[in-house]
Every structure is written in structure tokens, then in C-alpha cells.
Scaffold this motif. Structure first.
Motif, PDB file in Angstrom:
ATOM      1  N   VAL A  46     -10.610  57.239  73.820  1.00 52.97           N
ATOM      2  CA  VAL A  46     -10.958  57.251  72.401  1.00 52.97           C
ATOM      3  C   VAL A  46     -11.439  55.861  72.007  1.00 52.97           C
ATOM      4  O   VAL A  46     -10.768  54.858  72.288  1.00 52.97           O
ATOM      5  CB  VAL A  46      -9.755  57.651  71.524  1.00 52.97           C
ATOM      6  CG1 VAL A  46     -10.137  57.586  70.039  1.00 52.97           C
ATOM      7  CG2 VAL A  46      -9.276  59.054  71.878  1.00 52.97           C
ATOM      8  N   VAL A  47     -12.595  55.805  71.367  1.00 53.60           N
ATOM      9  CA  VAL A  47     -13.162  54.549  70.862  1.00 53.60           C
ATOM     10  C   VAL A  47     -13.130  54.617  69.340  1.00 53.60           C
ATOM     11  O   VAL A  47     -14.007  55.226  68.720  1.00 53.60           O
ATOM     12  CB  VAL A  47     -14.604  54.343  71.362  1.00 53.60           C
ATOM     13  CG1 VAL A  47     -15.153  53.000  70.862  1.00 53.60           C
ATOM     14  CG2 VAL A  47     -14.662  54.409  72.887  1.00 53.60           C
ATOM     15  N   PRO A  48     -12.097  54.046  68.705  1.00 56.70           N
ATOM     16  CA  PRO A  48     -12.035  54.056  67.244  1.00 56.70           C
ATOM     17  C   PRO A  48     -12.938  52.962  66.687  1.00 56.70           C
ATOM     18  O   PRO A  48     -13.615  52.253  67.439  1.00 56.70           O
ATOM     19  CB  PRO A  48     -10.562  53.771  66.965  1.00 56.70           C
ATOM     20  CG  PRO A  48     -10.148  52.899  68.110  1.00 56.70           C
ATOM     21  CD  PRO A  48     -10.958  53.341  69.302  1.00 56.70           C
ATOM     22  N   GLY A  49     -12.937  52.816  65.376  1.00 55.07           N
ATOM     23  CA  GLY A  49     -13.725  51.738  64.785  1.00 55.07           C
ATOM     24  C   GLY A  49     -13.668  51.783  63.285  1.00 55.07           C
ATOM     25  O   GLY A  49     -13.824  52.847  62.687  1.00 55.07           O
ATOM     26  N   VAL A  50     -13.423  50.640  62.658  1.00 58.98           N
ATOM     27  CA  VAL A  50     -13.488  50.519  61.202  1.00 58.98           C
ATOM     28  C   VAL A  50     -14.206  49.222  60.873  1.00 58.98           C
ATOM     29  O   VAL A  50     -14.248  48.293  61.675  1.00 58.98           O
ATOM     30  CB  VAL A  50     -12.076  50.515  60.561  1.00 58.98           C
ATOM     31  CG1 VAL A  50     -11.382  51.842  60.780  1.00 58.98           C
ATOM     32  CG2 VAL A  50     -11.226  49.371  61.093  1.00 58.98           C
ATOM     33  N   GLY A  51     -14.787  49.168  59.676  1.00 52.67           N
ATOM     34  CA  GLY A  51     -15.443  47.939  59.246  1.00 52.67           C
ATOM     35  C   GLY A  51     -16.929  47.953  59.528  1.00 52.67           C
ATOM     36  O   GLY A  51     -17.598  48.972  59.423  1.00 52.67           O
ATOM     37  N   ALA A  52     -17.452  46.796  59.909  1.00 49.64           N
ATOM     38  CA  ALA A  52     -18.894  46.618  60.065  1.00 49.64           C
ATOM     39  C   ALA A  52     -19.357  46.930  61.483  1.00 49.64           C
ATOM     40  O   ALA A  52     -18.672  46.632  62.465  1.00 49.64           O
ATOM     41  CB  ALA A  52     -19.272  45.179  59.713  1.00 49.64           C
TER      42      ALA A  52
END
Length: 212
Positions: A46-52
Motif C-alpha cells: 500500500v502506497v498512502p499519501g497526503v499533502g502535496a
């Protein structure tokens, strides 16, 4: 029967704990890791991500995470991108006039939603593509949780050669249509947060585990 192993990639961006809990809840043995060997060898990544977009790409490249994603996909090993973890799968992202190169798994640009209220925060419906595994059996009025100012507003992969065409799921915010999820062989991704989407999100994660 052993639970499938899932690695949640820690590259400095993402709701690691909530994603880990959500995936574990539906039956996986989950590890949060920045170790590339662990990420490579897990049944699912799983590759999550938040922000820019740019910050996520910088963090990913700093720990050479793009290599393990590429190797897994080349070997047909499942990867799930979430939110900005989906956006970075496209060729580029443009934020505040700054263009950043993405992973290029799909052609196209991630750009600002054309809406008066941005970011989109809250529950929204989706229009699943035909043959979707992730959304199989879900009611048409199912709502999922989004937090995004940017998205891929066009799908540009038209020539897949001998390979099956990806299944693309769409959503709309104030009439602006954007890509909400993609299922493309071993690579799946969602613009919304399944880990924050209640029973519907859990069902989607369960369906993804079924592909491992």
C-alpha cells in the motif's frame, strides 16, 4: 490458511496508522515499513499519501521507493495507491504553477479541481467502471470519503496494446468530473480514503486483498 502479508510504505507521507488498522481489520498481516526488501517481498504493498504531490514524490525518491513500486509492478505483484499515493502514479502533477514529475505508470496530469469549494472534504458517490473488482456488489449510492483539492480530470491511456484496458471509476465535485479509482492489472489506486470510508471502504479493501 495464512493471512496475506501487506506492507504499508512509510516514505514520510500518509495516514500510516489508520491505513494499517483498516487493512489489518479485513484480514491482512500488516507491517508499516520503510525497508525496501520488506516492501518488495510482501504479498501486497500500500502506497498512502497526503499533502502535496511534489513533497510526496520527494519523500518517495529520497528512500528509492519508486524502485520497489516499479519492480513489483513489473513482476505482477499488487500495489494499492491511496489519495496522493494514487496521484503520483500519473506522469505529472501541477500545483501552484509548479510541475512535478510523477511515476509515469499512467499518462496524464493531476491538477486543481475546477470548483468553488476546494478542497473537497466529505462523502461522495462514484461511478464504477464496468468489470470492477474493487466495487463489485456495491450499491450505486454508496458514498466514500474524499479529501482532495487535486485530481486527474482526464483519462489519457487509450492504447493498451494486447493488454486489457484499465477499469476507471469516476466521481464529480461541483460538476467537475475526475478519476476516483483505477484498476490496472497489479496496480490499483483510489483518490478517496478507503480507510476512512466505513463499511464500504472495508469492503473495497477486502476485495483488494482477494487479488493478492
Amino acid at each position: 490458511m495464512m493471512a496475506p502479508s501487506v506492507a504499508v510504505l512509510d516514505y514520510g507521507s500518509g495516514n500510516l496508522a489508520s491505513v494499517s488498522r483498516a487493512v489489518a481489520r479485513v484480514g491482512a498481516d500488516v507491517t508499516i515499513t520503510s525497508d525496501l526488501e520488506t516492501a518488495q517481498n510482501a504479498d501486497g504493498l500500500v502506497v498512502p499519501g497526503v499533502g502535496a504531490f511534489a513533497a510526496c514524490m520527494a519523500g518517495l525518491r529520497a528512500m528509492r521507493g519508486e524502485r520497489v513500486i516499479g519492480r513489483r509492478l513489473a513482476g505482477g505483484r499488487p500495489v494499492l495507491g491511496i489519495c496522493v499515493g494514487m496521484q503520483i502514479m500519473f506522469e505529472r502533477g501541477i500545483e501552484h504553477g509548479v510541475e512535478t514529475e510523477g511515476l509515469g505508470e499512467w499518462p496524464g496530469t493531476v491538477e486543481r479541481l475546477q470548483a468553488t469549494v476546494v478542497p473537497q472534504i466529505g462523502w461522495n458517490t462514484v461511478d464504477p467502471g464496468a468489470g470492477s473488482v474493487l466495487f463489485a456488489g456495491m450499491a450505486p449510492d454508496t458514498r466514500l470519503y474524499f479529501v482532495n483539492s487535486y485530481a486527474a480530470r482526464r483519462w489519457e491511456l487509450t492504447d493498451t496494446g494486447p493488454f486489457p484496458a484499465p477499469v476507471v471509476t469516476w466521481s464529480e465535485h461541483e460538476g467537475d468530473r475526475f478519476v476516483a479509482a483505477v484498476e490496472n492489472g497489479p496496480l490499483s489506486a483510489t483518490q478517496f480514503h478507503p480507510e476512512k470510508s466505513g463499511d464500504a471502504g472495508a469492503e473495497l479493501l477486502r476485495h483488494w486483498l482477494g487479488t493478492l
